[in-house]
Design a protein around this motif. Sequence first.
Motif, PDB file in Angstrom:
ATOM      1  N   ALA A 110      76.464  21.661  14.224  1.00 44.53           N
ATOM      2  CA  ALA A 110      76.146  21.430  12.805  1.00 44.53           C
ATOM      3  C   ALA A 110      75.591  20.028  12.597  1.00 44.53           C
ATOM      4  CB  ALA A 110      77.401  21.641  11.962  1.00 44.53           C
ATOM      5  N   GLU A 111      76.176  19.026  13.248  1.00 41.29           N
ATOM      6  CA  GLU A 111      75.663  17.661  13.154  1.00 41.29           C
ATOM      7  C   GLU A 111      74.189  17.603  13.524  1.00 41.29           C
ATOM      8  OE1 GLU A 111      79.635  15.039  14.407  1.00 41.29           O
ATOM      9  OE2 GLU A 111      77.716  14.747  15.421  1.00 41.29           O
ATOM     10  N   ARG A 112      73.842  18.230  14.623  1.00 39.10           N
ATOM     11  CA  ARG A 112      72.471  18.145  15.129  1.00 39.10           C
ATOM     12  C   ARG A 112      71.478  18.833  14.201  1.00 39.10           C
ATOM     13  NH1 ARG A 112      74.222  18.893  21.519  1.00 39.10           N
ATOM     14  NH2 ARG A 112      74.578  16.640  21.871  1.00 39.10           N
ATOM     15  N   ILE A 113      71.902  19.892  13.549  1.00 40.21           N
ATOM     16  CA  ILE A 113      71.030  20.553  12.568  1.00 40.21           C
ATOM     17  C   ILE A 113      70.863  19.666  11.329  1.00 40.21           C
ATOM     18  CG2 ILE A 113      70.837  22.524  11.012  1.00 40.21           C
ATOM     19  CD1 ILE A 113      72.329  24.160  13.187  1.00 40.21           C
ATOM     20  N   LEU A 114      71.966  19.130  10.822  1.00 41.12           N
ATOM     21  CA  LEU A 114      71.924  18.313   9.612  1.00 41.12           C
ATOM     22  C   LEU A 114      71.205  16.989   9.830  1.00 41.12           C
ATOM     23  CD1 LEU A 114      75.557  19.012   8.395  1.00 41.12           C
ATOM     24  CD2 LEU A 114      73.457  19.734   7.235  1.00 41.12           C
ATOM     25  N   ALA A 115      71.116  16.537  11.080  1.00 41.01           N
ATOM     26  CA  ALA A 115      70.421  15.283  11.374  1.00 41.01           C
ATOM     27  C   ALA A 115      68.949  15.341  10.979  1.00 41.01           C
ATOM     28  CB  ALA A 115      70.564  14.946  12.859  1.00 41.01           C
ATOM     29  N   GLU A 116      68.418  16.537  10.740  1.00 41.01           N
ATOM     30  CA  GLU A 116      67.033  16.679  10.289  1.00 41.01           C
ATOM     31  C   GLU A 116      66.838  16.179   8.858  1.00 41.01           C
ATOM     32  OE1 GLU A 116      65.793  20.716  10.641  1.00 41.01           O
ATOM     33  OE2 GLU A 116      66.712  21.004  12.620  1.00 41.01           O
ATOM     34  N   LEU A 117      67.904  16.106   8.092  1.00 39.96           N
ATOM     35  CA  LEU A 117      67.785  15.726   6.683  1.00 39.96           C
ATOM     36  C   LEU A 117      67.439  14.245   6.549  1.00 39.96           C
ATOM     37  CD1 LEU A 117      70.864  17.635   5.238  1.00 39.96           C
ATOM     38  CD2 LEU A 117      68.451  18.188   4.861  1.00 39.96           C
ATOM     39  N   PRO A 118      66.678  13.883   5.527  1.00 34.87           N
ATOM     40  CA  PRO A 118      66.287  12.477   5.366  1.00 34.87           C
ATOM     41  C   PRO A 118      67.398  11.573   4.856  1.00 34.87           C
ATOM     42  CG  PRO A 118      65.413  13.799   3.566  1.00 34.87           C
ATOM     43  CD  PRO A 118      66.008  14.761   4.546  1.00 34.87           C
ATOM     44  N   ALA A 119      68.420  12.132   4.207  1.00 34.26           N
ATOM     45  CA  ALA A 119      69.460  11.305   3.582  1.00 34.26           C
ATOM     46  C   ALA A 119      70.842  11.835   3.922  1.00 34.26           C
ATOM     47  CB  ALA A 119      69.270  11.260   2.071  1.00 34.26           C
ATOM     48  N   VAL A 120      71.160  11.883   5.206  1.00 40.01           N
ATOM     49  CA  VAL A 120      72.434  12.429   5.654  1.00 40.01           C
ATOM     50  C   VAL A 120      73.257  11.345   6.334  1.00 40.01           C
ATOM     51  CG1 VAL A 120      71.644  13.135   7.948  1.00 40.01           C
ATOM     52  CG2 VAL A 120      73.532  14.370   6.860  1.00 40.01           C
ATOM     53  N   THR A 121      74.587  11.431   6.167  1.00 36.57           N
ATOM     54  CA  THR A 121      75.526  10.630   6.947  1.00 36.57           C
ATOM     55  C   THR A 121      76.491  11.580   7.636  1.00 36.57           C
ATOM     56  OG1 THR A 121      75.438   8.696   5.489  1.00 36.57           O
ATOM     57  CG2 THR A 121      77.354   8.911   6.915  1.00 36.57           C
ATOM     58  N   LEU A 122      76.583  11.468   8.945  1.00 40.58           N
ATOM     59  CA  LEU A 122      77.539  12.234   9.728  1.00 40.58           C
ATOM     60  C   LEU A 122      78.774  11.358   9.890  1.00 40.58           C
ATOM     61  CD1 LEU A 122      75.013  13.450  12.450  1.00 40.58           C
ATOM     62  CD2 LEU A 122      75.615  14.587  10.293  1.00 40.58           C
ATOM     63  N   LEU A 123      79.827  11.690   9.169  1.00 37.12           N
ATOM     64  CA  LEU A 123      81.052  10.893   9.151  1.00 37.12           C
ATOM     65  C   LEU A 123      82.084  11.567  10.050  1.00 37.12           C
ATOM     66  CD1 LEU A 123      82.798   8.562   8.025  1.00 37.12           C
ATOM     67  CD2 LEU A 123      83.406  10.091   6.112  1.00 37.12           C
ATOM     68  N   ARG A 124      82.237  11.050  11.263  1.00 38.59           N
ATOM     69  CA  ARG A 124      83.246  11.590  12.174  1.00 38.59           C
ATOM     70  C   ARG A 124      84.584  10.921  11.881  1.00 38.59           C
ATOM     71  NH1 ARG A 124      79.390  10.807  17.423  1.00 38.59           N
ATOM     72  NH2 ARG A 124      78.055  12.646  17.127  1.00 38.59           N
ATOM     73  N   VAL A 125      85.571  11.741  11.572  1.00 35.43           N
ATOM     74  CA  VAL A 125      86.878  11.232  11.158  1.00 35.43           C
ATOM     75  C   VAL A 125      87.937  11.686  12.148  1.00 35.43           C
ATOM     76  CG1 VAL A 125      88.534  11.077   9.273  1.00 35.43           C
ATOM     77  CG2 VAL A 125      86.109  11.389   8.760  1.00 35.43           C
ATOM     78  N   GLU A 152      75.718  28.069  10.596  1.00 33.58           N
ATOM     79  CA  GLU A 152      74.965  28.717   9.524  1.00 33.58           C
ATOM     80  C   GLU A 152      75.058  27.917   8.228  1.00 33.58           C
ATOM     81  OE1 GLU A 152      72.301  30.962   7.774  1.00 33.58           O
ATOM     82  OE2 GLU A 152      72.820  31.041   9.907  1.00 33.58           O
ATOM     83  N   ALA A 153      76.214  27.308   7.979  1.00 34.40           N
ATOM     84  CA  ALA A 153      76.339  26.441   6.810  1.00 34.40           C
ATOM     85  C   ALA A 153      75.335  25.294   6.883  1.00 34.40           C
ATOM     86  CB  ALA A 153      77.754  25.901   6.711  1.00 34.40           C
ATOM     87  N   ALA A 154      75.223  24.677   8.058  1.00 37.06           N
ATOM     88  CA  ALA A 154      74.281  23.570   8.227  1.00 37.06           C
ATOM     89  C   ALA A 154      72.844  24.028   7.992  1.00 37.06           C
ATOM     90  CB  ALA A 154      74.424  22.973   9.621  1.00 37.06           C
TER      91      ALA A 154
END
Length: 321
Positions: free
Chosen positions: A142-157, A93-95
């Motif tokens: 959440a990653e897959r939802i946020l991947a829709e954004l034009p300026a996102v970085t998914l930083l897996r730590v 839901e946050a995403a």
Amino acid sequence: MRALVVGSGFVGRALARRLTGAGAAAVLASRTPPTPPGGLAVRDWIRLDITDDGAFADAVERTGADTVVLAHGPSDVTWCERHPAAAAHGHVEAARQVVRAAGDRRVVLVSTDQVFDGTAEAPDETVPPRPANAYGRAKLAAERILAELPAVTLLRVSLIYGWEPADSPKWLNFFAACLHRLRAGERVTAPVDQWTTPVLIDDVAAVTAALVRAEAPPRLLHLGGPARISRADWAAVIAELLGAPPGLVLGEPRANGRYADRPASSCLSSGLLATHPATAGLAPRSVREGSRLLIDRFARHTPRTSPTRTPTPTPTPRSTA
């Protein structure tokens, strides 16, 4: 740059401090105030439950943020496994709220090595994720939802560690928990068969700051330490650096303790970190170097106190990664 850092726990506070030190106007946002404040004034924090409909959009408008860093929870693997629906809601839901309101703002999600099931020894960015627990499934969604954004970085730590005081009201990261117990002369029991590539919080903050300032950051990036190490071996390194008796560190099978819900290998590697223009030159430190730095910086200058006991997970999850 005006940065909104969602999540005011151990990781969120460190990221906000780094961004502020680099000249950004960073504001922490979370359901409860940061404790301890970590060098940030009350005016640098706003109340936010990011899962509330419209709350994130209001926070962005109030702060004038042009950059968003997501470092919120729940993130305790054991708690998430016992409360999978709540874990999923907290991340998914946050995403959704961020996608609805972020627009073309730069967004960095601090994600996790738990999106992998441990079958690959140290997966890089080309390996398809396959989570084995509820926390990993929630983060991947959440990653897959946020991947829709034009300026996102998914930083897996990978596993993040750093200094936390012994009287912290929430769950201590692995390094801090070991440190305080060993300094108090108490035994540390850790799995001999749960492998990680730990990353010092300073290095996580440095990479995150570089990503939010880069002109063309990668959309997916892994950040893990330079070598695999078991938790038991890492605890032994901490004991050695402290001058504590090595017999205080006891190894046990992963299945016997609270790490049973984690894959045997929670490691990451990267094919981009050292070569991408945004992060070239930002090499993470080894656990020996990072642990020595923290001990020299903090532990030798603070009084020995009774250790914080590892609590039984409760229905209130820790909200940091």
